[in-house]
Scaffold this motif. Sequence first.
Motif, mmCIF file in Angstrom:
data_model
loop_
_atom_site.group_PDB
_atom_site.id
_atom_site.type_symbol
_atom_site.label_atom_id
_atom_site.label_comp_id
_atom_site.label_asym_id
_atom_site.label_seq_id
_atom_site.Cartn_x
_atom_site.Cartn_y
_atom_site.Cartn_z
ATOM 1 N N THR A 1 6.492 2.368 2.074
ATOM 2 C CA THR A 1 6.746 1.339 1.054
ATOM 3 C C THR A 1 7.341 1.867 -0.235
ATOM 4 O O THR A 1 7.919 1.090 -0.999
ATOM 5 N N SER A 2 7.230 3.156 -0.480
ATOM 6 C CA SER A 2 7.684 3.662 -1.781
ATOM 7 C C SER A 2 9.197 3.621 -1.923
ATOM 8 O O SER A 2 9.713 3.570 -3.039
ATOM 9 N N GLY A 3 9.921 3.628 -0.805
ATOM 10 C CA GLY A 3 11.388 3.652 -0.904
ATOM 11 C C GLY A 3 12.017 2.297 -1.125
ATOM 12 O O GLY A 3 13.232 2.206 -1.300
ATOM 13 N N SER A 4 11.243 1.232 -1.122
ATOM 14 C CA SER A 4 11.798 -0.112 -1.279
ATOM 15 C C SER A 4 11.304 -0.726 -2.577
ATOM 16 O O SER A 4 10.102 -0.836 -2.801
ATOM 17 N N LYS A 5 12.245 -1.136 -3.414
ATOM 18 C CA LYS A 5 11.881 -1.756 -4.683
ATOM 19 C C LYS A 5 11.449 -3.207 -4.517
ATOM 20 O O LYS A 5 10.830 -3.777 -5.424
ATOM 21 N N SER A 6 11.767 -3.792 -3.373
ATOM 22 C CA SER A 6 11.444 -5.202 -3.182
ATOM 23 C C SER A 6 10.018 -5.426 -2.698
ATOM 24 O O SER A 6 9.521 -6.557 -2.734
ATOM 25 N N VAL A 7 9.332 -4.374 -2.238
ATOM 26 C CA VAL A 7 7.972 -4.519 -1.721
ATOM 27 C C VAL A 7 7.002 -4.728 -2.881
ATOM 28 O O VAL A 7 6.944 -3.923 -3.815
ATOM 29 N N LEU A 8 6.232 -5.823 -2.808
ATOM 30 C CA LEU A 8 5.236 -6.107 -3.837
ATOM 31 C C LEU A 8 3.886 -5.499 -3.507
ATOM 32 O O LEU A 8 3.154 -5.062 -4.399
ATOM 33 N N GLY A 9 3.546 -5.509 -2.243
ATOM 34 C CA GLY A 9 2.271 -4.944 -1.815
ATOM 35 C C GLY A 9 2.333 -4.609 -0.341
ATOM 36 O O GLY A 9 3.148 -5.175 0.407
ATOM 37 N N GLY A 10 1.491 -3.663 0.096
ATOM 38 C CA GLY A 10 1.498 -3.263 1.486
ATOM 39 C C GLY A 10 0.103 -2.982 1.985
ATOM 40 O O GLY A 10 -0.824 -2.726 1.207
ATOM 41 N N ALA A 11 -0.045 -3.041 3.326
ATOM 42 C CA ALA A 11 -1.338 -2.763 3.939
ATOM 43 C C ALA A 11 -1.106 -2.238 5.344
ATOM 44 O O ALA A 11 -0.124 -2.594 6.012
ATOM 45 N N LEU A 12 -2.028 -1.338 5.796
ATOM 46 C CA LEU A 12 -2.037 -0.838 7.169
ATOM 47 C C LEU A 12 -3.318 -1.319 7.835
ATOM 48 O O LEU A 12 -4.409 -1.198 7.263
#
Length: 750
Positions: free
Chosen positions: A84-95
């Motif tokens: 997720t760190s390479g995308s500026k459009s990601v607001l939040g992430g989960a695994l």
Amino acid sequence: MRPPIASFVVLLLVVAALTVIGIGGVHAEPIPQAVLNGEQHIAADTAQSLRTAIDAEASTVRRTAGAYVATDTSTPATTLKALTSGSKSVLGGALLDRHTGKLLAAGGKTVPLAGVNAKAAAEHGAILPRLVTSGGAPQLLYFARVTLPAQQDPDQDQNQAPSRAERQWLLAVTEALPAVAAYGDGRGVEVLDTSGTKLATAVHGKASPAADSALPAAAARAAHGSGSDTDASGSLLGATTGSRRTVAGWAQVASATGPGDTDDLGLVVLTSHATPATTTAADYSRFALEAAGALSALALLLGLALYFCVQRPLLRLYLSAGRVARGAGQASQDWPAASSELSRPVPLHGFGELTRIGRALDALRRQLLGESGPQDFPARRGPGYRALAVLGVLVVACWSAPMVFLLNRADTVSAVPAPVLADQQTRTEIAAGRIRQSLDHSYTELSAAAAGLPGRSRAAQTEVLRHSLAEHKQYRSLYLLDRSGGITLRVGGTPLRTLVHVPDGGGITTVNTSGRIPAIAAYTQVPAVKGKARAAGVVLFGEIDVQALNSILPRPKLGDVWVTDGREKVLAASVGYRAFQSLPNSGLTRLARATQSAPGTTGTATSAVHLTSSGPSVDAAAPLAQSGPTARLGWHVVAAEPAAGLQIPAVQAEQRTMLAGILGLSVGVACLGWLHVVVIRPLRAVAVLVERLAGGDRRTVLHPVNHDEIGSVTRSLELIRQALAERDRAARSGHVAGPSRPLPANTLQR
């Protein structure tokens, strides 16, 4: 004889009825149907752009997860950060763990995971994106599977033997809805959910998306009522403010070509624009009635003329020929009866060929009575029935020609309402946005592939490029250049590149200027390995399959669309074309130049109505040059839609008037041509033969060709010829002085 005459009259009356129905049905509404259709198409084009953006982002999330290479030291936290760190459009992430649905790691804003079945997603494939709400803001939730080696299983019991099965985690990321762009001054765009709630808005100029509060709910109901039609769209009329009325278009964002990433979102795009209502009413019903009445009168007059000049005289000739033939057959057996049949002169009816046949038939009658011998007929003759047929065609043409060439002509400029012209310009801008969106995506994917090349062996680089080529069908060839411009590594088809140059930076360019196929390519610099000198000017090129661009351009009622370079040479098109050819006409070329889209400038879209050989054409051009990798291109997108394809009252009236004229002329030519073939031409042939027979030719046999009135006349003349020939033979032998033995009246002897 009767069918062509009856068909001629009946078909002309049918054309008259069609004229009333077709032309009389054209009315100028306050809001023309073409404006409603244009707004519907604008909504559909905007929905397609939004669908493409969502599909591209879902594909990027899956590609990023699929390309991640886990190591022995990978943990859920480090994996999530890497993804997720390479995308500026990601607001939040989960695994998530696929077996238990347990949350393994989270980052950024909280990801709404209610209702997410991680196990089902891992077993049956990726979950389609979902529409969620977080913090009161609508967001899209994207999913992808992350595959790890067997030894990475964190839930493995230490007392059990290590499992060798691969383990999968489920990645879930939230992003904001892709931005929608509004084109056309005064137009608003809204993205709605299934209940009609506004999720996103965009405004161009002074438009207000909330001008008519009832439109979103009405659009949602219309989209819901479309059922399984996933690419449904339509138009609506909103409130009236002064002399302007709101025209809206709606379209579903769901995939139109089968299962897609947007199918479960239930998104609807609503566009709206205040349009001035037409105050001048145009009613063509009076003209239709007058034109139909004139054609009906002509049909009846021509029908009566053909009846009195052709049909009735021919029937009377048929009776006279039969009477003379009966008299010739009875001459040797019952002379008084034969004399009564032959004593009456043959009346002359009609003119031309019928008069000639009647005059010759009367001469034959007198020869049978012994009153005269062979008779010569003048070579010069007056006009015949061929002239009558030509005159009939000319009479019909007097009605048809003005209909085709003069009446209800639509003015080239004023026939097309200004809102229709503005809609064509707007749709051309949206088409330019789709091309720009596709090229930007190609460049982004190429940059991602280039980031995986530094520090790897040649075999590993080849594998990276092959994987990228397989993942992205828009590429036809990927290759690396050294500083001299030579290709050091290539996968895919043979490059079309003819220009040897090593550009700086990255973007979109053309790599040839001639040939059968335009070569459009994305290019980017290959990053240097940290701690080492920069690679020898290595640049990664990805030649884009021009068919991928061609497939983006066709849209309903947009017409022919071309993508041109800065010299107005065609690079891609929705119709057949030759590479690097000029635009079809100079008007389109001037329109493209009028955008003033020189490299590095934004340019301005423009539109105009041009007169072509097929009628008025609604044309528009929009620059492709804006920010991003396409900013230095100076390319244009040009569209041309014939006004005949739009529901414009003036153009519809012109079309239907021309069609009525063409139908009327076609009926006249066809039916009178039919009459010429089955009546007039055989009459001319019979007239020549009967004059020869009356002139003493007893050797030429008269063969009836058809079983009709003229065939019956021909059979009667053949019986007369046989009777005269028999009498002449008897006279030469000296056996009898009167008529010879009669021949059977129902047979032909040769």
